[in-house]
Write a protein that holds these residues in place. Structure first.
Motif, PDB file in Angstrom:
ATOM      1  N   GLY A  77       1.160  -1.369  -0.451  1.00 44.20           N
ATOM      2  CA  GLY A  77       0.288   0.329   0.152  1.00 44.20           C
ATOM      3  C   GLY A  77       0.731   1.099   0.086  1.00 44.20           C
ATOM      4  N   VAL A  78       2.180   1.043   1.016  1.00 46.13           N
ATOM      5  CA  VAL A  78       2.553   2.476   0.852  1.00 46.13           C
ATOM      6  C   VAL A  78       3.390   2.917  -0.859  1.00 46.13           C
ATOM      7  CG1 VAL A  78       5.349   3.130   1.507  1.00 46.13           C
ATOM      8  CG2 VAL A  78       3.824   2.077   3.083  1.00 46.13           C
ATOM      9  N   ILE A  79       4.432   1.462  -1.716  1.00 45.25           N
ATOM     10  CA  ILE A  79       4.583   2.037  -2.231  1.00 45.25           C
ATOM     11  C   ILE A  79       3.729   2.549  -3.618  1.00 45.25           C
ATOM     12  CG2 ILE A  79       5.838   0.475  -4.234  1.00 45.25           C
ATOM     13  CD1 ILE A  79       7.173  -0.737  -1.443  1.00 45.25           C
ATOM     14  N   SER A  80       1.955   2.073  -3.402  1.00 46.64           N
ATOM     15  CA  SER A  80       1.286   2.295  -4.201  1.00 46.64           C
ATOM     16  C   SER A  80       0.792   3.890  -4.028  1.00 46.64           C
ATOM     17  CB  SER A  80       0.165   1.341  -4.498  1.00 46.64           C
ATOM     18  OG  SER A  80       0.233   0.084  -4.459  1.00 46.64           O
ATOM     19  N   ALA A  81       1.085   4.344  -2.929  1.00 45.13           N
ATOM     20  CA  ALA A  81       0.478   5.488  -2.796  1.00 45.13           C
ATOM     21  C   ALA A  81       1.431   6.207  -2.995  1.00 45.13           C
ATOM     22  CB  ALA A  81       0.380   5.781  -1.040  1.00 45.13           C
ATOM     23  N   ILE A 137       4.784   6.739 -16.245  1.00 43.30           N
ATOM     24  CA  ILE A 137       6.082   6.266 -15.451  1.00 43.30           C
ATOM     25  C   ILE A 137       6.204   5.241 -14.706  1.00 43.30           C
ATOM     26  CG2 ILE A 137       7.560   8.563 -14.850  1.00 43.30           C
ATOM     27  CD1 ILE A 137       6.655   7.893 -12.188  1.00 43.30           C
ATOM     28  N   ASN A 138       6.774   3.927 -14.334  1.00 44.30           N
ATOM     29  CA  ASN A 138       6.209   2.044 -13.819  1.00 44.30           C
ATOM     30  C   ASN A 138       6.822   2.396 -12.527  1.00 44.30           C
ATOM     31  OD1 ASN A 138       3.881   2.103 -15.526  1.00 44.30           O
ATOM     32  ND2 ASN A 138       5.595   1.392 -16.576  1.00 44.30           N
ATOM     33  N   ASN A 139       6.067   2.421 -11.673  1.00 45.38           N
ATOM     34  CA  ASN A 139       6.997   1.682 -10.321  1.00 45.38           C
ATOM     35  C   ASN A 139       8.409   2.621  -9.788  1.00 45.38           C
ATOM     36  OD1 ASN A 139       5.345  -0.441 -10.535  1.00 45.38           O
ATOM     37  ND2 ASN A 139       6.521  -1.837 -11.503  1.00 45.38           N
TER      38      ASN A 139
END
Length: 213
Positions: A29-33, A62-64
């Motif tokens: 969730g943190v990295i998606s946010a 951009i991705n990830n």
């Protein structure tokens, strides 16, 4: 949502049972946010800078992104900020023990360089989880990175016997603190140069906890 998930954890020593699923969920969730924030914030900043919608659409495709990616995006579009990036940045995390079976987490202070290294490691955690290579809810073997030069997920996880590692609440909280600090630092620099001021008071806190979970 990650902060609400954190509040559900019993924070007791020993096997957390079903609550073991919370740490990987918080990390994801943190990295998606962070990815959503990076895209939206950069798009807004480029608009205020006067760039066209076509230019903005191309640059925010951009991705990830991790902290290093976000820094590159900022420097590419706000060249004069390069020297200011990373100055005075500091964040405390709970670092995993060096050897399997070693007890007691220790507090570590990260500067900008080490913060970016931690963020890159957590991005590999994200890759392993989202591609189903691990569950994240127990002790497992975490595969190495596909791209050369990237730190393996194991660098931010707790080492166990036989080359295995585990992800728990301490790690998830550290992940949140690393990505939040990086996002805030870069965003504040860009906002200032655009004569804007950001209000972070409504953001959740991810305090370090006293006892390992």
């Amino acid at each position: 949502m990650p902060s609400k998930l954190m509040a559900l954890h019993p924070r007791k020593r020993g096997n957390p049972g079903n609550a073991g699923a919370l740490a990987p969920a918080i990390s994801l969730g943190v990295i998606s946010a962070f990815e959503g924030f990076t895209e939206d914030f950069l798009a807004t900043a480029l608009y205020l800078q006067g760039q066209s919608f076509g230019q903005i659409a191309q640059k925010v495709n951009i991705n990830n992104p991790d902290i290093d990616t976000a820094e590159t995006l900022v420097v590419n579009n706000f060249h004069h900020l390069k020297a200011a990036i990373g100055v005075g940045v500091s964040v405390d995390i709970r670092k995993i023990p060096t050897h399997p079976g070693k007890q007691g987490w220790t507090q570590h202070n990260l500067n900008w360089v080490t913060l970016k290294q931690e963020a890159a490691g957590w991005m590999q955690v994200r890759h392993c989880l989202t591609h189903g290579l691990v569950t994240g809810a127990g002790t497992e073997v975490w595969p190495g990175p596909v791209k050369q030069g990237k730190p393996p997920a194991s660098t931010v996880l707790r080492p166990k016997a036989n080359g295995q590692h585990s992800l728990n609440l301490y790690g998830a909280i550290s992940c949140a603190r690393v990505y939040f600090t990086g996002a805030q630092h870069l965003a504040d620099l860009v906002a200032t140069t655009l004569n804007q001021q950001l209000d972070w008071r409504g953001c959740p806190e991810f305090p370090l906890i006293a006892n390992p979970a």
